[in-house]
Design an enzyme around this catalytic site. Structure first.
Site, PDB file in Angstrom:
ATOM      1  N   HIS A  46      -4.397   3.549   7.854  1.00 60.43           N
ATOM      2  CA  HIS A  46      -3.214   3.424   8.735  1.00 60.43           C
ATOM      3  C   HIS A  46      -2.204   3.786   9.709  1.00 60.43           C
ATOM      4  O   HIS A  46      -1.849   4.908   8.425  1.00 60.43           O
ATOM      5  CB  HIS A  46      -2.442   2.201   8.483  1.00 60.43           C
ATOM      6  CG  HIS A  46      -2.881   1.180   7.673  1.00 60.43           C
ATOM      7  ND1 HIS A  46      -2.836   0.102   6.345  1.00 60.43           N
ATOM      8  CD2 HIS A  46      -3.767   0.437   8.257  1.00 60.43           C
ATOM      9  CE1 HIS A  46      -3.368  -0.905   6.221  1.00 60.43           C
ATOM     10  NE2 HIS A  46      -4.054  -1.236   7.320  1.00 60.43           N
ATOM     11  N   GLU A  86       0.885  -1.028  -0.088  1.00 69.40           N
ATOM     12  CA  GLU A  86      -0.415   0.027   0.207  1.00 69.40           C
ATOM     13  C   GLU A  86       1.138   1.194   0.247  1.00 69.40           C
ATOM     14  O   GLU A  86       1.777   0.984  -0.179  1.00 69.40           O
ATOM     15  CB  GLU A  86      -1.148   0.159   0.954  1.00 69.40           C
ATOM     16  CG  GLU A  86      -0.213   0.011   2.656  1.00 69.40           C
ATOM     17  CD  GLU A  86      -1.687  -0.388   3.325  1.00 69.40           C
ATOM     18  OE1 GLU A  86      -2.271  -0.637   3.553  1.00 69.40           O
ATOM     19  OE2 GLU A  86      -0.844   0.590   5.000  1.00 69.40           O
TER      20      GLU A  86
END
Length: 709
Positions: free
Chosen positions: A300, A256
């Site tokens: 995150h 990611e």
């Protein structure tokens, strides 16, 4: 000694003549962490990731409610749990030995691995205890461990060759082929087989696993890197394990936005394919965050790109060019991997048959019986509440925190003017590959060149940057031939920023700097100042209260602040043509949902991660937040029930319809994973105008169709 010179009115910056304060972050006095050979290497611990039936597992925080529930499920799965530790307690727990400290547990239980199930505020110490006890594998699952606690841990890990860390903020590691689970992965999703999976995102990994399970290939070993800024085990570490593992026939990577893990993996893949030739195991990959807005943290803690780091789209291309087959959505991994295995000359029929034979002895079905309500309650209780990560101060707020650290730099100027075209970039940030702080330097601030010219110079968190490291950074900036005053300022500035970085638990401290042509002094340009601090230090450990008191929520996006109060991560996207509201569980899955919608011609108005504790009330609040945006013409609920229960999400959707004014906005729901049949049935039998789908592609096509009406 004169105070810091400023070309702004004196009221902007009033500086005393003190030296930088000493760091306030607590440190621990320890003996050297190794009885290893003279030149220990943390890389030597990679083989410790090869877990299986042989792995003797203990729990730290064994008697805690979350650890107890997790241990019961892992025992039923077949994990070889041999006991655990709770400070000050001894006896038995779950019929297994309970010991008061890790040293005794090491001596009596001879563990190969430890599952760290303690609060984030205590995790740093617990991991250090495990390193000191030389436990081979340490799995830390807690979210919101302060960044500088992990930096301290990482600096210790580098001095030894006995212990390997997985995490922090990771679902853990699981070997379905050996029925060994160290973490909180949703067991029904996994099946023994021959595909190795490494992932940054928990939810994306669960959907990947489900696709591989449905394909009949199953998994050999699944490693969760975790979504924090620094990971104890990265994608390259996982690749090295998968290469050597005879049970692994194919490899999947899930990356990611943020950091260089994917680029490092691409370099490894290139070398591996050259080394292995036609015998190379096929590799497929996905990168989430292709359409993430620049400069935003996407759920995150580590899901953001620093200056000089590649975008998710660039990393996608780099992996593709290295030889990885790229996938746009995780539900496609099963079919893609079967094709790749065939193309590599492997017998897919034999692989699936072998996986099926192993599945007959699968331990998941031996889970202790619970009612559906109990199962939902237990699953929710085991997941930490979402929190905001990162405090970014505005440039006009920066002089106050900077004052104590720059006051001794006579002649250094702070200018309110934008940086000139010949300015330099200088800062202290995180080098995620080196797992340490670093000097980030560039001879230019030109946005078109900055990404290629920023270079990182890592240094030991405990010691600060050495004179040699500082000199290397200055040479890269082409400041080594600068006027003596500017050169002295630059050296002192790096030392001051590194002291502030550690003392105030920063994530990034940076600025554009230039040389005053008249005085030869160094100039900091205030509009370019970036002062970003770790929110977890305050939320988890109540440190840095003075810094975090500077947060001004009135200047932030109201919906994002409102979402935070309910444990929801919400990012409003600025695309004026967007008209699809998204409601997703999991940061990685939420990013990928936005990306995948774009593949089908749709554009999302928001990023929304309901978090691990998604409840019916949370889903209702999510609908309220989404509907505040007048652009929204359709809402897409995309849930993969790994840890989040599909039935509960369905109930939340119905609750929203009953209690929220939906304003005629249609809703499309895709529920897969845990209790997906229950969730789908609830939606189907509701009688409400909600459309339910099983596959992502068909759901996305319908969403885009509704958005275009």
């Amino acid at each position: 000694m004169p105070a810091l010179r400023t070309s702004h009115p004196p009221s902007l910056l009033s500086l005393s003549l003190t030296h930088p304060p000493k760091p306030s972050l607590p440190t621990r006095s320890r003996r050297p962490f190794s009885a290893s050979p003279a030149r220990p290497s943390y890389d030597d611990t990679v083989p410790n990731l090869r877990i299986g039936k042989h792995t003797r597992v203990i729990y730290q925080g064994f008697t805690g409610r979350v650890a107890t529930t997790n241990a019961q499920d892992s025992l039923a799965y077949g994990t070889n749990i041999v006991g655990g530790v709770t400070p000050g307690k001894s006896g038995e727990h779950l019929g297994l030995p309970l010991l008061p400290d890790l040293r005794k547990a090491k001596e009596q239980l001879r563990p190969d691995a430890t599952a760290v199930f303690v609060p984030a505020s205590q995790c740093g110490k617990a991991i250090e205890d495990a390193i000191e006890a030389e436990i081979g594998l340490i799995v830390s699952v807690a979210e919101h461990i302060p960044l500088h606690d992990i930096m301290r841990v990482a600096s210790i890990l580098k001095t030894q060759s006995k212990s390997r860390l997985v995490g922090a903020n990771a679902p853990g590691i699981i070997a379905p082929i050996g029925s060994c689970r160290i973490g909180f992965q949703p067991l029904p999703t996994f099946a023994p087989g021959h595909i190795g999976i490494a992932a940054k995102s928990g939810t994306l990994s669960y959907e990947t696993v489900a696709s591989i399970t449905r394909s009949g290939l199953g998994q050999s070993l699944c490693i969760g890197m975790g979504g924090d800024i620094i990971a104890g085990t990265n994608l390259v570490d996982a690749l090295r394990v998968f290469e050597a593992d005879p049970e692994t026939e194919g490899i999947i990577l899930v990356g990611e936005i943020g950091g260089r893990a994917e680029e490092d993996a691409a370099e490894w893949i290139k070398e591996y394919r050259q080394r292995a030739g036609g015998k190379a195991k096929p590799i497929a990959a996905l990168v989430g965050g292709l359409h993430a807005p620049p400069g935003r943290i996407m759920g995150h803690a580590g899901a953001w790109a620093a200056k000089g780091e590649r975008t998710a789209a660039e990393k996608y291309k780099i992996l593709q060019e290295a030889g990885a087959t790229m996938v746009d959505h995780p539900e496609n991994f099963g079919g893609v991997m079967k094709t790749l295995l065939r193309q590599s000359g492997r017998d897919v029929g034999k692989i699936t048959q072998d996986a099926a034979n192993q599945r007959r002895g699968y331990h998941t079905l031996r889970r202790r019986p619970t009612s559906l309500a109990q199962e939902r309650s237990t699953r929710i209780a085991s997941i930490p509440q979402q929190q905001r990560r990162g405090l970014l101060l505005r440039p006009d707020q920066a002089p106050g925190p900077l004052e104590p650290y720059l006051s001794h730099l006579a002649g250094l100027a702070l200018s309110p003017e934008p940086a000139p075209t010949d300015a330099f970039h200088l800062g202290i940030t995180v080098d995620r590959t080196a797992r340490s702080p670093c000097i980030a330097a560039s001879p230019t601030t030109n946005p078109a060149q900055l990404g290629q010219r920023v270079k990182r110079f890592p240094y030991d968190w405990r010691c600060g940057p050495s004179t040699a490291t500082i000199q290397q950074a200055l040479e890269h900036m082409q400041l080594d031939a600068a006027p003596p005053a500017a050169l002295a300022h630059a050296k002192a500035l790096i030392e001051a920023l590194s002291a502030m970085y550690k003392a105030k638990e920063a994530v990034t401290l940076s600025s554009s700097v230039s040389i005053d042509s008249q005085t030869g002094n160094l100039v900091l340009h205030q509009p370019s100042l970036v002062l970003q601090f770790d929110d977890a230090a305050y939320r988890s450990n109540q440190r840095q209260g003075d810094i975090h008191s500077l947060r001004q929520t009135t200047t932030e996006v109201p919906e994002e602040v409102e979402a935070e109060a309910h444990g929801i991560v919400f990012v409003k996207l600025d695309d004026p043509s967007a008209n699809i509201g998204t409601l997703v569980n999991g940061a990685g899955l939420a990013m990928n949902t936005i990306d995948a919608l774009r593949q089908h011609g749709g554009r999302a108005t928001n990023f929304l991660d309901t978090g691990g504790k998604a409840t019916s009330a949370t889903v209702k609040k999510s609908f309220e937040l989404i509907l505040q945006d007048p652009r929204v013409r359709v809402i897409f609920v995309n849930i993969f029930g790994g840890l989040t229960d599909g039935g509960m999400i369905a109930e939340g959707v119905l609750l929203a319809f009953r209690e929220v004014a939906m304003q005629g906005v249609p809703v499309v729901v895709r529920i897969r994973g845990t209790n997906e049949a229950v969730g789908q049935k609830i939606i189907a039998e509701s009688g409400l105008e909600v459309e339910a789908f099983d596959g992502f592609a068909e759901a996305a096509r319908r969403v885009v169709e509704l958005a275009r009406r």
